[in-house]
Design a protein around this motif. Structure first.
Motif, PDB file in Angstrom:
ATOM      1  N   ILE A  81       0.853  -1.192   0.000  1.00  0.00           N
ATOM      2  CA  ILE A  81       0.000   0.000   0.000  1.00  0.00           C
ATOM      3  C   ILE A  81       0.887   1.240   0.000  1.00  0.00           C
ATOM      4  O   ILE A  81       1.747   1.401   0.869  1.00  0.00           O
ATOM      5  CB  ILE A  81      -0.912   0.018   1.246  1.00  0.00           C
ATOM      6  CG1 ILE A  81      -1.756  -1.259   1.309  1.00  0.00           C
ATOM      7  CG2 ILE A  81      -1.795   1.263   1.254  1.00  0.00           C
ATOM      8  CD1 ILE A  81      -2.334  -1.541   2.675  1.00  0.00           C
ATOM      9  N   LYS A  88      -7.037   6.742  -3.200  1.00  0.00           N
ATOM     10  CA  LYS A  88      -8.403   6.635  -2.686  1.00  0.00           C
ATOM     11  C   LYS A  88      -8.410   7.046  -1.219  1.00  0.00           C
ATOM     12  O   LYS A  88      -7.510   6.695  -0.461  1.00  0.00           O
ATOM     13  CB  LYS A  88      -8.884   5.193  -2.831  1.00  0.00           C
ATOM     14  CG  LYS A  88     -10.170   4.860  -2.095  1.00  0.00           C
ATOM     15  CD  LYS A  88     -10.459   3.373  -2.187  1.00  0.00           C
ATOM     16  CE  LYS A  88     -11.635   2.972  -1.303  1.00  0.00           C
ATOM     17  NZ  LYS A  88     -11.331   3.074   0.135  1.00  0.00           N
ATOM     18  N   ASP A  94     -11.744   0.511   5.188  1.00  0.00           N
ATOM     19  CA  ASP A  94     -10.421   0.080   4.735  1.00  0.00           C
ATOM     20  C   ASP A  94      -9.612  -0.468   5.908  1.00  0.00           C
ATOM     21  O   ASP A  94      -8.907  -1.471   5.776  1.00  0.00           O
ATOM     22  CB  ASP A  94      -9.669   1.247   4.090  1.00  0.00           C
ATOM     23  CG  ASP A  94     -10.268   1.673   2.766  1.00  0.00           C
ATOM     24  OD1 ASP A  94     -10.588   0.788   1.949  1.00  0.00           O
ATOM     25  OD2 ASP A  94     -10.423   2.885   2.548  1.00  0.00           O
ATOM     26  N   ASP A 124      -0.213  -2.642  -4.718  1.00  0.00           N
ATOM     27  CA  ASP A 124      -1.569  -3.181  -4.826  1.00  0.00           C
ATOM     28  C   ASP A 124      -2.635  -2.093  -4.782  1.00  0.00           C
ATOM     29  O   ASP A 124      -3.672  -2.208  -5.430  1.00  0.00           O
ATOM     30  CB  ASP A 124      -1.818  -4.189  -3.703  1.00  0.00           C
ATOM     31  CG  ASP A 124      -0.931  -5.416  -3.837  1.00  0.00           C
ATOM     32  OD1 ASP A 124      -0.880  -5.983  -4.942  1.00  0.00           O
ATOM     33  OD2 ASP A 124      -0.285  -5.797  -2.845  1.00  0.00           O
ATOM     34  N   GLU A 125      -2.400  -1.063  -3.979  1.00  0.00           N
ATOM     35  CA  GLU A 125      -3.355   0.041  -3.923  1.00  0.00           C
ATOM     36  C   GLU A 125      -2.694   1.293  -3.364  1.00  0.00           C
ATOM     37  O   GLU A 125      -1.701   1.221  -2.637  1.00  0.00           O
ATOM     38  CB  GLU A 125      -4.597  -0.320  -3.115  1.00  0.00           C
ATOM     39  CG  GLU A 125      -4.368  -0.797  -1.708  1.00  0.00           C
ATOM     40  CD  GLU A 125      -5.670  -1.279  -1.068  1.00  0.00           C
ATOM     41  OE1 GLU A 125      -6.602  -0.461  -0.926  1.00  0.00           O
ATOM     42  OE2 GLU A 125      -5.748  -2.464  -0.712  1.00  0.00           O
TER      43      GLU A 125
END
Length: 227
Positions: A81, A88, A94, A124-125
């Motif tokens: 991350i 976002k 989350d 991944d994000e």
């Protein structure tokens, strides 16, 4: 659970885990904290991890090689991350989701962030904690870690502490009171747990509607979906 912090300034992060609830979680083996410094992987003789932007522009950018090698040093499977204002917006949902992973890795950006190719190949994000700019991603990483860890079983002394908290089901937490009892709604003192629960729920609705109308709209949609 294991949390890896990827940062060129790990000393900004480490002291946060030396006291209180998070320290107890570490001592009990509920969570493990690890620090990975990209400088330790730099092939530059001066341990540089930043270069000027291609095409011009102000500031420097964290480069590919040290960061990719730092991520490749992680032995376990981990959710990668990155913290960035372009990501976002981070929410309580989350935090609950991240708590279900055995390992997460939080990348604290510096300068003008990280090379976009790292985002495409290795992350991944991308998460943001809000629409503002910090001097670095360490504070943002701590926000995500703290919110995630407290959702792990056994971290909070009373499991009921997680129930009815702000943002659960899109509502802010209801008002809370302690002694003295002057000014406290009489129902809170009645001993009737059903009525107290009903009042707390109603006060949560009113509080959310007043302070966070954006959240209240989501709550209304959520309620309609339950019918």
């Amino acid at each position: 659970m294991k949390i890896n912090f990827v940062s060129i300034f790990p000393n900004l992060i480490a002291p946060y885990f030396e006291d209180s609830i998070l320290k107890r979680a570490i001592d009990r083996g509920i969570v493990e904290i690890s620090f990975i410094n990209p400088r330790d992987f730099s092939e530059n003789r001066y341990r540089k991890v930043d270069l000027p932007l291609i095409g011009g522009g102000a500031g420097m950018l964290m480069t590919i090689q040290p960061l990719v090698d730092a991520l490749n040093s992680i032995e376990e499977e981990s959710r990668i991350i990155a913290l960035s204002p372009t990501g976002k917006k981070f929410t309580q949902k989350d935090a609950i989701r991240f708590a279900k992973f055995d390992s997460i890795t939080l990348i604290s950006g510096r300068y003008e962030g990280v090379d976009e190719r790292i985002v495409e190949c290795c992350i991944d994000e991308v998460i943001s904690i809000g629409d503002y700019i910090l001097t670095g991603g360490e504070v943002a990483s701590l926000v995500v870690a703290d919110a995630t860890i407290r959702n792990l079983e056994g971290v909070l002394g009373n499991s009921e502490s997680l129930e009815g908290e702000s943002f659960e089901n899109y509502l802010l937490e209801s008002p809370n009171f302690a002694k003295p009892v002057d000014g406290v709604p009489s129902i809170y003192l009645s001993g009737n747990h059903k009525k107290v629960g009903e009042l707390r729920n109603r006060l949560s609705e009113l509080k959310t509607q007043f302070f966070r109308p954006d959240l209240y709209q989501k709550y209304q949609i959520y309620q309609k979906g339950k019918r």
